[in-house]
Design an enzyme around this catalytic site. Structure first.
Site, mmCIF file in Angstrom:
data_model
loop_
_atom_site.group_PDB
_atom_site.id
_atom_site.type_symbol
_atom_site.label_atom_id
_atom_site.label_comp_id
_atom_site.label_asym_id
_atom_site.label_seq_id
_atom_site.Cartn_x
_atom_site.Cartn_y
_atom_site.Cartn_z
ATOM 1 N N ASP A 1 0.809 -1.221 0.000
ATOM 2 C CA ASP A 1 0.000 0.000 0.000
ATOM 3 C C ASP A 1 0.840 1.269 0.000
ATOM 4 O O ASP A 1 0.361 2.330 0.377
ATOM 5 C CB ASP A 1 -0.924 0.002 1.217
ATOM 6 C CG ASP A 1 -0.160 -0.109 2.524
ATOM 7 O OD1 ASP A 1 0.814 -0.872 2.592
ATOM 8 O OD2 ASP A 1 -0.548 0.567 3.502
ATOM 9 N N LYS B 1 -6.891 -0.057 6.271
ATOM 10 C CA LYS B 1 -5.697 0.157 7.071
ATOM 11 C C LYS B 1 -5.496 1.656 7.304
ATOM 12 O O LYS B 1 -5.667 2.470 6.403
ATOM 13 C CB LYS B 1 -4.486 -0.432 6.366
ATOM 14 C CG LYS B 1 -3.180 -0.234 7.113
ATOM 15 C CD LYS B 1 -2.131 0.283 6.168
ATOM 16 C CE LYS B 1 -0.876 0.617 6.948
ATOM 17 N NZ LYS B 1 0.337 0.500 6.136
ATOM 18 N N GLU C 1 -3.496 0.335 13.652
ATOM 19 C CA GLU C 1 -2.030 0.343 13.588
ATOM 20 C C GLU C 1 -1.420 1.606 14.190
ATOM 21 O O GLU C 1 -1.171 2.574 13.481
ATOM 22 C CB GLU C 1 -1.555 0.206 12.128
ATOM 23 C CG GLU C 1 -0.040 0.178 12.000
ATOM 24 C CD GLU C 1 0.433 0.170 10.553
ATOM 25 O OE1 GLU C 1 1.655 0.139 10.337
ATOM 26 O OE2 GLU C 1 -0.418 0.200 9.638
ATOM 27 N N GLU D 1 1.885 2.524 15.055
ATOM 28 C CA GLU D 1 3.260 2.013 14.972
ATOM 29 C C GLU D 1 4.175 2.765 15.934
ATOM 30 O O GLU D 1 4.237 3.998 15.902
ATOM 31 C CB GLU D 1 3.794 2.145 13.552
ATOM 32 C CG GLU D 1 5.231 1.660 13.416
ATOM 33 C CD GLU D 1 5.769 1.734 11.999
ATOM 34 O OE1 GLU D 1 6.982 1.533 11.814
ATOM 35 O OE2 GLU D 1 4.973 2.016 11.078
ATOM 36 N N LYS E 1 -2.332 -4.249 13.933
ATOM 37 C CA LYS E 1 -1.033 -4.274 13.264
ATOM 38 C C LYS E 1 -0.035 -3.542 14.153
ATOM 39 O O LYS E 1 0.343 -2.403 13.884
ATOM 40 C CB LYS E 1 -1.104 -3.646 11.878
ATOM 41 C CG LYS E 1 0.193 -3.798 11.090
ATOM 42 C CD LYS E 1 0.048 -3.365 9.652
ATOM 43 C CE LYS E 1 1.390 -3.512 8.923
ATOM 44 N NZ LYS E 1 1.297 -3.190 7.484
ATOM 45 N N SER F 1 2.052 -8.794 8.738
ATOM 46 C CA SER F 1 1.570 -7.858 7.725
ATOM 47 C C SER F 1 2.793 -7.086 7.261
ATOM 48 O O SER F 1 3.049 -5.969 7.701
ATOM 49 C CB SER F 1 0.502 -6.919 8.289
ATOM 50 O OG SER F 1 0.066 -6.001 7.296
ATOM 51 N N TYR G 1 5.379 7.197 4.841
ATOM 52 C CA TYR G 1 5.053 6.895 3.440
ATOM 53 C C TYR G 1 3.639 7.333 3.165
ATOM 54 O O TYR G 1 2.892 7.634 4.090
ATOM 55 C CB TYR G 1 5.220 5.415 3.141
ATOM 56 C CG TYR G 1 4.303 4.492 3.896
ATOM 57 C CD1 TYR G 1 3.096 4.097 3.344
ATOM 58 C CD2 TYR G 1 4.638 4.024 5.162
ATOM 59 C CE1 TYR G 1 2.258 3.239 4.022
ATOM 60 C CE2 TYR G 1 3.795 3.161 5.836
ATOM 61 C CZ TYR G 1 2.625 2.782 5.262
ATOM 62 O OH TYR G 1 1.788 1.931 5.951
#
Length: 396
Positions: A71, A183, A223, A225, A265, A334, A396
């Site tokens: 993605d 996501k 997610e 992170e 995630k 993932s 990203y």
């Protein structure tokens, strides 16, 4: 295959099984912020997609399977292509994505693929819809729905994730196009605090997104992170992760998110990338599983770990170590770069290298499939698989 045909043939779809206005009861304790006492399970009114959400989540979280994250935004995909000397054109992006989704037998190891919006509507170089190729491989199509990270005013040089505006209509359109999960990635930086403001913003944004996604038929991947940046040890990562996940589940509950219909995630609990004391796979597994036991309700069907800049080999070894003992969740992967890095280099943009690149991808996917059931041995790994991929402040 037309979109209408896709909706009928998808392995996770059966409209006759949808339940209108069904009320579900969480089967677990909702863990709340920091040192507060855990609250009792909540009764949550799910939307008309309740049964389908649960079925989709369980399909993705199936034994021996994980998610291929492909993605990357067009800009980030351009960086990947530049590393092998290719221009960032739609044709080159299309060629690479075609290579990935059409690898023969990929569905034996991968149950879900996260796509960028361009890819969801894109065809392969042979003119077949990428979504259709995935469904034929029995891989559930997913979609990145956030709009990226921007500076968080009033914080310690931290960020927040934008994209809630118009999310409901976008999710509805993505569902019609064949996506069945979503996501949303936000990040927390340990060297920058993390500040209470940044943690709360991350948790609240994830909760609002998750609620909106479920309302529109998409299983939300949650997610937050925790970036690898920093010199801190594994204990500091563990401390921050506990606080972050307590906040996340507090707000998920407040927003009536159905835990049976989400996937997580998270980052693995590791030392900072610049820490001198490295952790063994066994240490990573112990810390990470302890975090899950303390913070994640067993109603959640799948924990799909991100690699976060680990090498391909390191990500697989750590996942394998986590699956050496039983746990209430499907603990899986993932991965993006940790699945594709050697594949991309092998391809090099040359048509004659497509099969060799696909073979490398399948080897990496099979290794992680074995790690998901705790049977990966690490034998025969290439030097490329051992190369680290950490990028400081990765976005990203």
């Amino acid at each position: 295959m037309a979109a209408s045909s896709l909706l009928k043939s998808s392995p996770v779809l059966n409209k006759s099984e949808w339940v209108k206005g069904q009320t579900l009861r969480q089967s677990s304790i909702v863990f709340v912020r920091f040192n507060r006492i855990a609250k009792s399970a909540l009764t949550i009114k799910a939307g008309s997609y309740a049964d389908e959400l649960v079925k989709t989540a369980k399909t993705v979280a199936s034994p021996g399977h994980g998610i291929m994250a492909m993605d990357e935004s067009n800009a980030t995909c351009g960086k990947r292509l530049a590393s092998i000397g290719l221009e960032n054109t739609e044709a080159n992006r299309q060629a690479y994505r075609t290579l990935l989704v059409s690898a023969p037998g990929l569905g034996n190891y991968v149950s879900g693929a996260i796509l960028f919006e361009e890819t969801l509507y894109q065809s392969t170089v042979d003119g077949k819809k990428i979504v259709d190729i995935l469904v034929e491989q029995k891989i559930v199509p997913g979609i990145k729905v956030d709009k990226g990270l921007v500076p968080l005013a009033g914080s310690n040089d931290e960020s927040w994730c934008q994209g809630l505006d118009g999310l409901a209509s976008r999710c509805a359109a993505y569902y019609q196009q064949g996506a069945r999960f979503a996501k949303w990635r936000t990040v927390v930086s340990i060297p920058n605090g993390p500040s209470a403001l940044a943690v709360k913003e991350a948790a609240w944004g994830l909760a609002r997104y998750a609620s909106i996604a479920q309302d529109n038929g998409l299983v939300p991947i949650v997610e937050p992170e925790i970036l690898l940046d920093g010199e801190h040890g594994i204990d500091r990562t563990f401390e921050v992760a506990q606080n972050v996940w307590a906040e996340v589940f507090f707000y998920l509950a407040q927003n009536n998110v159905m835990f049976e219909g989400i996937l997580l995630k998270p980052s693995m609990v590791t030392p900072g990338a610049e820490c001198k004391e490295r952790a063994t796979p066994e240490q990573v597994a112990d810390y990470t599983l302890n975090l899950l036991r303390r913070r994640i309700p067993p109603a959640v069907p799948g924990i799909m770990f991100l690699s976060g800049g680990q090498s391909e080999l390191e990500a697989t070894l750590n996942l394998n170590a986590m699956n050496q003992s039983p746990n209430p969740w499907h603990v899986s992967f993932s991965y993006a770069r940790a699945l594709q890095n050697t594949c991309l280099k092998t391809w090099g943009g040359l048509p004659e290298n497509v099969k060799a690149a696909q073979d490398v991808l399948l080897t990496r996917a099979k290794a992680n499939s074995l790690a998901q059931i705790g049977k990966y041995t690490g034998e025969g790994e290439s030097a490329e698989a051992k190369e680290g991929m950490f990028v400081k402040g990765y976005t990203y």
